[in-house]
Structure formats: structure tokens, C-alpha cells
Design a protein around this motif. Structure first.
Motif, PDB file in Angstrom:
ATOM      1  N   MET A 159      51.355  36.938  36.804  1.00  0.00           N
ATOM      2  CA  MET A 159      50.516  35.769  37.064  1.00  0.00           C
ATOM      3  C   MET A 159      50.936  34.612  36.170  1.00  0.00           C
ATOM      4  O   MET A 159      51.472  34.832  35.077  1.00  0.00           O
ATOM      5  CB  MET A 159      49.055  36.109  36.804  1.00  0.00           C
ATOM      6  CG  MET A 159      48.524  37.197  37.719  1.00  0.00           C
ATOM      7  SD  MET A 159      46.841  37.681  37.321  1.00  0.00           S
ATOM      8  CE  MET A 159      47.135  38.768  35.940  1.00  0.00           C
ATOM      9  N   LYS A 172      49.203  30.943  34.729  1.00  0.00           N
ATOM     10  CA  LYS A 172      48.073  30.011  34.627  1.00  0.00           C
ATOM     11  C   LYS A 172      48.678  28.638  34.417  1.00  0.00           C
ATOM     12  O   LYS A 172      49.331  28.371  33.413  1.00  0.00           O
ATOM     13  CB  LYS A 172      47.172  30.393  33.459  1.00  0.00           C
ATOM     14  CG  LYS A 172      46.055  29.396  33.161  1.00  0.00           C
ATOM     15  CD  LYS A 172      44.998  29.420  34.233  1.00  0.00           C
ATOM     16  CE  LYS A 172      43.727  28.752  33.809  1.00  0.00           C
ATOM     17  NZ  LYS A 172      43.666  27.334  34.076  1.00  0.00           N
ATOM     18  N   TYR A 196      45.713  29.334  39.032  1.00  0.00           N
ATOM     19  CA  TYR A 196      46.508  30.548  38.874  1.00  0.00           C
ATOM     20  C   TYR A 196      47.464  30.695  40.050  1.00  0.00           C
ATOM     21  O   TYR A 196      47.185  30.225  41.148  1.00  0.00           O
ATOM     22  CB  TYR A 196      45.613  31.791  38.827  1.00  0.00           C
ATOM     23  CG  TYR A 196      44.844  31.934  37.540  1.00  0.00           C
ATOM     24  CD1 TYR A 196      45.400  32.603  36.469  1.00  0.00           C
ATOM     25  CD2 TYR A 196      43.577  31.392  37.409  1.00  0.00           C
ATOM     26  CE1 TYR A 196      44.699  32.740  35.279  1.00  0.00           C
ATOM     27  CE2 TYR A 196      42.870  31.519  36.223  1.00  0.00           C
ATOM     28  CZ  TYR A 196      43.439  32.193  35.166  1.00  0.00           C
ATOM     29  OH  TYR A 196      42.746  32.319  33.989  1.00  0.00           O
ATOM     30  N   PHE A 219      40.726  34.230  37.214  1.00  0.00           N
ATOM     31  CA  PHE A 219      41.462  35.364  36.664  1.00  0.00           C
ATOM     32  C   PHE A 219      41.017  36.698  37.279  1.00  0.00           C
ATOM     33  O   PHE A 219      41.844  37.540  37.615  1.00  0.00           O
ATOM     34  CB  PHE A 219      41.303  35.387  35.144  1.00  0.00           C
ATOM     35  CG  PHE A 219      42.146  36.435  34.469  1.00  0.00           C
ATOM     36  CD1 PHE A 219      43.528  36.335  34.462  1.00  0.00           C
ATOM     37  CD2 PHE A 219      41.550  37.508  33.833  1.00  0.00           C
ATOM     38  CE1 PHE A 219      44.304  37.289  33.844  1.00  0.00           C
ATOM     39  CE2 PHE A 219      42.320  38.471  33.209  1.00  0.00           C
ATOM     40  CZ  PHE A 219      43.703  38.360  33.211  1.00  0.00           C
ATOM     41  N   ALA A 275      42.466  37.057  40.612  1.00  0.00           N
ATOM     42  CA  ALA A 275      43.906  37.309  40.498  1.00  0.00           C
ATOM     43  C   ALA A 275      44.171  38.793  40.245  1.00  0.00           C
ATOM     44  O   ALA A 275      45.041  39.391  40.881  1.00  0.00           O
ATOM     45  CB  ALA A 275      44.502  36.456  39.371  1.00  0.00           C
TER      46      ALA A 275
END
Length: 105
Positions: free
Chosen positions: A25, A27, A33, A58, A61
Motif C-alpha cells: 500500500m 499513503k 491510499y 487504511f 485497504a
């Protein structure tokens, strides 16, 4: 969309862990994201990043990474019952959340 592995802006936060490979991932410094998957393509086995999605937060994600791992055609991608499918999802979810008791909900 495929992109060069070196194309992630320097100010973005890279979030990697062996538990979610080949996914990771990012940010963005502007707020959102992105989930990427590392892929190898072409005759020269060129590494690329495949953009998977843009989750809103988050927790979302992490949940989406678990779903991608489950449905990625790895060791098993045929389940004879919904119970078996959900059991495997819970196993992947537990592997991810055990990193630091992260909630995926």
C-alpha cells in the motif's frame, strides 16, 4: 494500469509487509491510499506495479488486500462450500491482523 516500480513519489508513505506480498500500500502525501501489486511482464521479465484500487481508508485497504490475496489464484481458487471460502478468508485476515492487532472491518 502498469507503472514503473520507481515511479512512486518520494513524499508518499510505502507500507510493505511479507504477510501481504505481492501487494503493498501507499499513503499519498495528498491524502489517499493506493494498493499495488508487483508483477513481472514481457519477454525481458520486466518488473511493474499494477494499480489495484484506491481504498478510502487504511482499514478498507487491509480488507481489500485480504480479498485480493484470497482471489489471486494462489494455492487454491476453487472452494466447494461458502464455509471453506470464508474459512480461508478468515485465515488470511488473521495473518494480516496478527501483525499488530489491526482491525479489518
Amino acid at each position: 494500469m502498469l507503472r514503473n516500480p520507481n515511479s512512486i513519489p518520494k513524499g508518499d508513505t510505502l507500507i510493505e509487509d511479507p504477510a501481504i506480498e505481492p501487494y503493498f500500500m501507499v499513503k499519498s502525501q495528498v491524502g489517499g491510499y493506493v494498493i499495488y501489486k508487483r508483477v513481472i511482464k514481457g519477454k525481458n521479465n520486466t518488473p511493474y506495479l499494477k494499480t489495484m484500487c484506491y481504498p478510502g481508508n487504511f482499514s478498507q485497504a487491509l480488507k481489500l488486500v485480504a480479498e485480493y490475496i484470497l482471489n489471486d489464484g494462489g494455492e487454491q481458487n476453487t472452494y466447494s462450500t461458502l464455509h471453506d471460502y470464508l474459512k480461508e478468508y478468515k485465515s488470511i485476515e488473521a495473518r494480516i491482523t496478527s501483525i499488530k492487532d489491526l482491525p479489518i472491518s
